[in-house]
Write an enzyme that holds these catalytic residues in place. Structure first.
Site, PDB file in Angstrom:
ATOM      1  CG  ASP A 296     -81.263  41.676 -61.631  1.00 43.61           C
ATOM      2  OD1 ASP A 296     -81.591  40.715 -62.344  1.00 43.61           O
ATOM      3  OD2 ASP A 296     -81.095  41.593 -60.401  1.00 43.61           O
TER       4      ASP A 296
ATOM      5  CD  GLU B 133     -85.104  39.684 -64.088  1.00 41.98           C
ATOM      6  OE1 GLU B 133     -85.300  38.481 -63.870  1.00 41.98           O
ATOM      7  OE2 GLU B 133     -84.659  40.454 -63.224  1.00 41.98           O
TER       8      GLU B 133
END
EC number: 2.4.1.18
Length: 645
Positions: A299, A352
Site C-alpha cells: 500500500d 500500489e
C-alpha cells in the site's frame, strides 16, 4: 541480535516477541523479547504474574538494545504487554510489536499463542514455485473481510465459517485470486485495516491465527490464490502501539517533516534505522512463509518514494543530494523485493504506485524497485473519467481510451477497480456510469469487457460484480438482496461468464509482460472518435487464437459498421454484452465472413451491426482466401489506343 541491528535479520520474528519454550531445567513457559534500546527498564506484565512489573523484569543486551525474560508457567492464551520505563521516568504500557495474536478491540493486549498448523496445500505450493504468473490469467477479487457477508445480527463470520461461504462463491464467479484488505491487527474499524498496530498479529475480529491458516489452506486446495494488503508506509499514533515506543521516536522518524503524514494522522517509519528493515522485511516473509500468502499488495508506495508526498514547501526535508526522492525508503523496497524473491519465487509483489516513477517492476539489478506487478492507476482514472462522460462529448475524450496503450507494456500492470474508487463520495461503479438505469448496466458491462480485453491482469472490488448502487460501507455487508432484481442478477451472471471466458482464452492474457513489444495486441481502429467505437485484436503466444474486440461507447446503433481486419475468415461473436441472458435485447450480429475489401490499411474487412453501448468479442476462424475473379466480359477488345483513351 547483531544481524537484527544490521538490518539483515529477516526472520527476527523467531527471536523477538513471545515464544513457547522449555527452560534448561525443564520448566515450560514463554520467552519474551523486545527491542527498546532507550528504555530505562522493561518488564513483562501478564495474566500469569498478576500484571506486576516487579515479577517480570527483563534483562537488557546492551549492544543490541533487546530486552529478554523467560517466564515459567505462562501458557497459551494469556494476555500480556511490556511495561516500559522511559528515561524521563514515565511508564508506558505497550503491546508487543511481534505479537502473533491480540485481544479483540477495543481491548489491546497481546496474547500468547502457538502458530503450529498442519498444512494440506503442498500441491498448490509446489506448483507455485514453477509457475510465473506473467503469462497466466489473473483476475483478483478484492474484499474487506468484515463487510463481505455478515450474520443476521450484523456480527462477523469467522475465518473458519467463511470457508463454506467464500470459496464456493469465488469458484462460481471464476476468480483466480482473492485479495484481503489488511488483516493485521488494527484498532479503528474506519481505517479498514490500513492503520496497523499488530504487524504480526492476524486480525482477532474474525478468529485465531490457525483459523486464518485453515481458510488459506482451503482456498489453495480449491485452486484460489491469496493476496494480502500490506502497509509498511505508516502506522497509527495509538498509545499502546509503535509510537514513541520506548519513550523516544524509535520506529518513526524523529523529524515531523519526515516522520508523519498529517493528512492521514499517522507516523512514518524511520528508514534510516537498519532495525526497521529487519522488522518489516521479516514481517513480509512471515506472512508469505508462515501463512502461505501468495502475494503482498504493498500500500501507498508513492508516499514512500517521495519526501514531498502530500507536503507543501517547507514541510519536507530534501535528501542528501537536494532531491525529493526518499533514498532510504527506495533502498528498503529494493531489499524487500530481493529478499522475497530469493525465498519465495513467483509470489506476487504488487505496488500500489500512482506516479510516473520508472522501473517499478524492473529487477533490482537493473535499477528497478523489484516489484513484479504494479496497479495501473492511469488506466483506471482515464477510463472511469470517460465512462462518466456524456456520449455527446466522448469523441472529444477518445484519447482517454487509447492513450493507456502508449505505456501498457512499460510495467507489468494490474488493471484495478478497487475499493478506493467506491468510497468518499466517488459513488459506486455502476452509479458512476452515464445514462438511465438501464443504460448504466449496459455501460458497466461495456467497461468490464474493455477491461478484460485490455492488456494487464484484473482486479475488481466486491460489489462491483452485481452492481451495488450505494458506496461501499465497512460497517455492513454488501447488498446481496439486489440479486433478486433482474438487472443485477443478469449483470452478476455476465461477470461470472466474463471471468470464465477470460481464463479459458490465452489470447487475453499470454502476452502482456513488460517487454516493449505489441505482439499480443493490435489496433484495428483506434481513431474512430466520431462514432466512439474502438476495435482491436488480442493474440496468444503462437498466434493460434485470435479474438477481435469491438466496443460501441454510444447509445446509438451502428448499422453496417465496417472494420478492417488483417486476416480472412469467419468472425463469430462469442461474447455479446447485449445478449438477452445479460439483460440486453439480443439484437446484433452473430457471425460474419470477412470480405476482400481493404480498409484502414488492412487487406480485408467485416461489416456488422453494433447495438448501443455494446461490446463484442469475435473469434476468428481462418478460411482460404478466395481466388481473385477474372474479367469475363465478351465481345470487347481493348487496344493500346483505346486503352490510352
Amino acid at each position: 541480535m547483531y544481524l537484527f541491528n544490521q538490518g539483515v535479520n529477516y526472520e527476527s520474528y523467531r527471536m523477538l516477541g513471545a515464544h513457547k519454550m522449555q527452560s534448561s531445567d525443564g520448566e515450560n513457559g514463554y520467552l519474551f523479547a523486545v527491542w527498546a534500546p532507550n528504555a530505562k527498564s522493561v518488564s513483562v506484565v501478564c495474566d500469569g504474574n498478576g500484571w506486576d512489573r516487579n515479577l517480570g523484569r527483563m534483562h537488557k543486551h546492551n549492544a543490541s538494545g533487546i530486552w529478554e525474560r523467560f517466564l515459567p508457567g505462562i501458557t497459551e492464551g494469556q494476555n500480556y504487554k511490556f511495561s516500559i520505563e522511559t528515561h524521563r521516568g514515565d511508564l508506558l504500557m505497550k503491546a508487543d510489536p511481534f505479537a502473533f495474536y491480540s485481544e479483540v478491540r477495543p481491548a489491546n493486549a497481546s496474547v500468547t499463542t502457538d502458530l503450529s498448523y498442519t498444512w494440506k496445500d503442498q500441491t498448490w505450493m509446489d506448483a507455485r514455485i514453477h509457475t510465473p504468473l506473467y503469462d497466466k490469467p489473473v483476475n483478483i477479487y478484492e474484499m474487506h473481510f468484515g463487510s463481505f457477508k455478515t450474520r443476521d445480527d450484523g456480527s462477523f463470520y469467522s475465518y473458519t465459517e467463511m470457508i463454506d461461504i467464500l470459496i464456493p462463491y469465488l469458484k462460481k464467479m471464476g476468480y483466480t485470486h482473492v485479495e484481503l484488505m489488511p488483516i493485521c491487527e488494527y484498532p479503528f474499524d474506519g481505517s479498514w485495516g490500513y492503520q496497523v498496530t499488530g504487524y504480526y498479529s492476524a486480525n482477532s475480529r474474525y478468529g485465531k491465527p490457525t483459523e486464518l491458516k485453515a481458510l488459506i489452506d482451503a482456498l489453495h486446495q480449491n485452486g484460489i490464490g491469496v493476496i494480502m494488503d500490506w502497509v509498511p508506509a505508516h502506522f497509527p499514533r495509538d498509545a499502546y502501539g509503535l509510537a514513541q515506543f520506548d519513550g523516544t521516536a524509535l520506529f518513526e522518524h524523529p523529524d515531523s517533516r519526515r516522520g508523519e503524514h498529517k493528512e492521514w494522522g499517522t507516523l512514518v517509519f524511520d528508514w534510516t534505522k537498519t532495525e526497521i528493515f529487519s522488522f518489516l522485511i521479516s514481517n513480509a516473509l512471515f506472512w508469505l512463509g508462515e501463512y502461505h500468502m501468495d502475494g503482498l499488495r504493498v500500500d501507498a508506495v508513492s508516499s514512500m518514494l517521495y519526501l514531498d508526498y502530500n507536503r507543501r514547501d517547507g514541510e519536507w526535508l530534501p535528501n542528501r543530494y537536494g532531491g525529493k526522492e526518499n533514498l532510504e525508503a527506495i533502498d528498503f523496497l529494493q531489499k524487500l523485493n530481493t529478499a522475497v524473491f530469493e525465498r519465495f519465487p513467483n509470489v506476487m509483489m504488487i505496488a500500489e504506485e500512482s506516479t510516473a516513477w520508472g522501473g517499478v517492476t524492473k529487477p533490482v539489478h537493473e535499477g528497478g524497485l523489484g516489484f513484479n506487478f504494479k496497479w495501473n492507476m492511469g488506466w483506471m482514472h482515464d477510463v472511469l473519467d470517460y465512462m462518466q462522460c456524456d456520449p455527446l462529448f466522448r469523441k472529444g475524450n477518445h484519447n482517454k481510451l487509447t492513450f493507456p496503450m502508449m505505456y501498457a507494456f512499460a510495467e507489468n500492470y494490474i488493471l484495478a477497480l478497487s475499493h478506493d474508487e467506491v468510497v468518499h463520495g466517488k459513488r459506486s461503479l455502476i452509479d458512476k456510469m452515464w445514462g438511465t438505469y438501464e443504460e448504466k448496466f449496459a455501460e458497466l458491462k461495456l467497461l468490464y469487457s474493455f477491461m478484460y480485453a485490455h492488456p494487464g491482469k484484473k482486479l475488481l472490488f466486491m460489489g462491483g460484480e452485481f452492481g451495488q448502487f450505494v458506496e461501499w460501507r465497512f460497517a455492513g455487508q454488501l447488498d446481496w438482496m439486489l440479486d433478486q432484481y433482474e438487472s443485477h442478477a443478469k449483470l452478476h451472471k455476465f461477470c461470472a461468464n466474463l471471468n470464465h471466458f477470460y481464463r479459458s482464452h490465452p489470447c487475453l492474457f499470454e502476452i502482456e509482460r513488460e517487454t516493449g513489444d505489441w505482439k499480443g495486441f493490435r489496433w484495428l481502429n483506434a481513431e474512430d472518435r466520431d462514432n466512439s467505437v474502438l476495435s482491436f485484436i488480442r493474440s496468444n503466444a503462437d498466434e493460434t487464437e485470435k479474438i477481435a474486440v469491438i466496443l460501441n461507447f454510444t447509445p446509438v446503433e451502428r448499422v453496417k459498421y465496417k472494420v478492417g481486419v488483417p486476416e480472412y475468415g469467419e468472425y463469430e461473436v462469442v461474447l455479446n454484452t447485449n445478449a438477452k441472458s445479460y439483460g440486453g435485447d439480443g439484437k446484433g450480429t452473430r457471425r460474419v465472413k470477412a470480405r476482400t475489401k481493404p480498409l484502414n490499411g488492412y487487406p480485408y474487412s467485416i461489416e456488422l451491426t453494433l447495438p448501443p453501448l455494446t461490446a463484442y468479442y469475435l473469434h476468428l476462424t481462418k478460411l482460404p482466401v478466395p481466388a481473385a475473379k477474372k474479367n469475363t466480359a465478351r465481345g470487347k477488345k481493348t487496344s493500346s489506343t483505346n486503352s490510352n483513351k
